[in-house]
Design an enzyme around this catalytic site. Structure first.
Site, mmCIF file in Angstrom:
data_model
loop_
_atom_site.group_PDB
_atom_site.id
_atom_site.type_symbol
_atom_site.label_atom_id
_atom_site.label_comp_id
_atom_site.label_asym_id
_atom_site.label_seq_id
_atom_site.Cartn_x
_atom_site.Cartn_y
_atom_site.Cartn_z
ATOM 1 N N LEU A 88 32.225 77.048 45.210
ATOM 2 C CA LEU A 88 31.690 77.981 47.176
ATOM 3 C C LEU A 88 32.746 76.982 47.657
ATOM 4 O O LEU A 88 31.979 77.575 48.763
ATOM 5 C CB LEU A 88 30.388 77.077 47.225
ATOM 6 C CG LEU A 88 29.457 77.700 46.594
ATOM 7 C CD1 LEU A 88 27.589 77.583 46.628
ATOM 8 C CD2 LEU A 88 29.252 78.980 45.941
ATOM 9 N N CYS A 89 33.459 77.072 47.636
ATOM 10 C CA CYS A 89 35.056 76.824 48.606
ATOM 11 C C CYS A 89 36.088 76.848 48.044
ATOM 12 O O CYS A 89 36.992 76.839 48.589
ATOM 13 C CB CYS A 89 34.799 75.094 48.678
ATOM 14 S SG CYS A 89 35.163 73.885 47.137
ATOM 15 N N GLY A 90 35.559 78.602 48.766
ATOM 16 C CA GLY A 90 36.822 79.494 47.897
ATOM 17 C C GLY A 90 37.933 79.431 46.336
ATOM 18 O O GLY A 90 37.336 79.427 45.925
#
Length: 294
Positions: free
Chosen positions: A90-92
Site C-alpha cells: 500500500l505504498c505505490g
C-alpha cells in the site's frame, strides 16, 4: 442497471474505504517526520565514514596486505545482491521500483555468465524476487514485528554478509534500496558494498588541504576495524532511507486513494440521483395514466 439499494450500498462501501485511506494517510504523515529526521541524521556519518575510508585507502592501493573488504578477491565470478524493501505494501510503486532495479541487475549478471546469490531484506522484496529467482535466495530478513528499525538489525545483516564473504561464497556484494528525496520522490539506488566503493574522485587521492596525517596504528589495522563497521553503517543508512521512503510513498498513495474515492462517490451520487429521478418520473407517469384511464 443497478438498483437504488445496490447504489446506496456501493456509496456506503466507498465512503468506508475513504475513511480508512484517510486514516492511513494521517498515520503515514505522522510517522514520516520521525523517519525523515532519522534518515537525514544518518547521512553525514555515513558520508564522513566514506571520506575517512577514502583517505586511508589511497595509501593501500596495490599493496598485497590490503584488507579483502577493500581490495576484493580479485575476481567477480560470484555476486551477492542484497535487496532491501519494505515489509508492507500500500505504498505505490515503492517496493516494485527497487525490485525492478535489482531484477535488471541480476538479469544482466546472469547474461554475462556470473553466479548470483540473493539476500532479501523485507517481505515485499522476497515475494517479488522469489517468483523468478527463488533458488538463488540464500537468506531472507523481515522486520514486521519490530516497531522501529535500529542499528542492531543492520548489524545482523552485516554479520551474515561478512560470514558469507569470509567463507568465500561471493566476490562482489551490491546493495539495492531507495534513497529518500521527498514525499513524492524516492530514487532506487544500487551501492557496491564489497569491495568497498570509494566516493567519486577518491581514486586519485583525496584533497587533504595540504595536511599530512600519520596513523597509529597503521592504515591496515584501522581499515580492518573500520571496513566491517562501515558495512553496518551503510546498511543501516539504507534501512533508514527505506523507512522514510516507504512512509512518504504510502502518504502519497493514500492521498491519491482518498481523492479517487471522493471522485467515485460523486459519480455514484450522480448516478443514484438520476436513477431515483427516473423511477419517480416513471411512477408519476403510471399514476397519471391510470387516472386518465378511469
Amino acid at each position: 442497471m443497478a438498483s437504488l439499494k445496490d447504489l446506496r450500498n456501493r456509496i456506503a462501501s466507498v465512503k468506508a474505504t475513504q475513511k480508512i485511506t484517510k486514516a492511513m494517510q494521517m498515520v503515514a504523515a505522522a510517522k514520516l517526520r520521525r523517519a525523515q529526521e532519522a534518515a537525514e541524521a544518518a547521512r553525514p556519518y555515513a558520508e564522513r565514514m566514506d571520506r575517512v575510508l577514502a583517505n586511508l585507502s589511497t595509501g593501500m592501493a596495490g599493496r598485497p596486505d590490503a584488507p579483502a573488504l577493500l581490495a576484493g578477491t580479485g575476481k567477480d565470478n560470484v555476486h551477492l545482491v542484497v535487496v532491501a524493501t519494505a515489509d508492507r505494501g500500500l505504498c505505490g510503486g515503492f517496493n516494485s521500483s527497487i525490485a525492478r532495479l535489482a531484477r535488471t541487475h541480476i538479469r544482466k549478471l546472469i547474461g554475462e555468465g556470473k553466479t548470483v546469490k540473493i539476500v532479501t531484506v523485507g517481505r515485499k522484496g522476497r515475494d517479488a524476487l522469489r517468483r523468478d529467482y527463488g533458488d538463488k535466495i540464500v537468506k531472507s530478513y523481515e522486520f514486521t514485528g519490530i516497531r522501529q528499525i535500529g542499528f542492531q538489525q543492520a548489524e545482523d545483516i552485516s554479520r551474515a554478509v561478512l560470514e558469507l564473504f569470509e567463507a568465500g561464497e561471493f566476490d562482489v556484494a551490491t546493495l539495492f534500496y531507495s534513497k529518500f528525496v521527498n514525499v513524492v520522490s524516492q530514487i532506487p539506488t544500487a551501492q557496491q558494498l564489497i569491495p568497498a566503493s570509494l566516493p567519486e574522485g577518491a581514486e586519485g587521492g583525496v584533497d587533504l588541504g595540504g595536511a599530512v596525517y600519520e596513523y597509529e596504528p597503521d592504515e591496515t589495522e584501522i581499515l580492518k576495524d573500520l571496513l566491517p563497521r562501515n558495512l553496518s553503517v551503510q546498511i543501516f543508512r539504507a534501512l533508514l532511507e527505506n523507512v522514510a521512503g516507504e512512509f512518504g510513498a504510502k502518504m502519497s498513495a493514500m492521498d491519491s486513494a482518498t481523492r479517487n474515492a471522493g471522485d467515485m462517490i460523486k459519480k455514484l451520487n450522480i448516478t443514484y440521483n438520476r436513477s431515483r429521478q427516473a423511477m419517480i418520473t416513471k411512477e408519476l407517469i403510471e399514476i397519471i395514466s391510470g387516472a386518465e384511464a378511469l
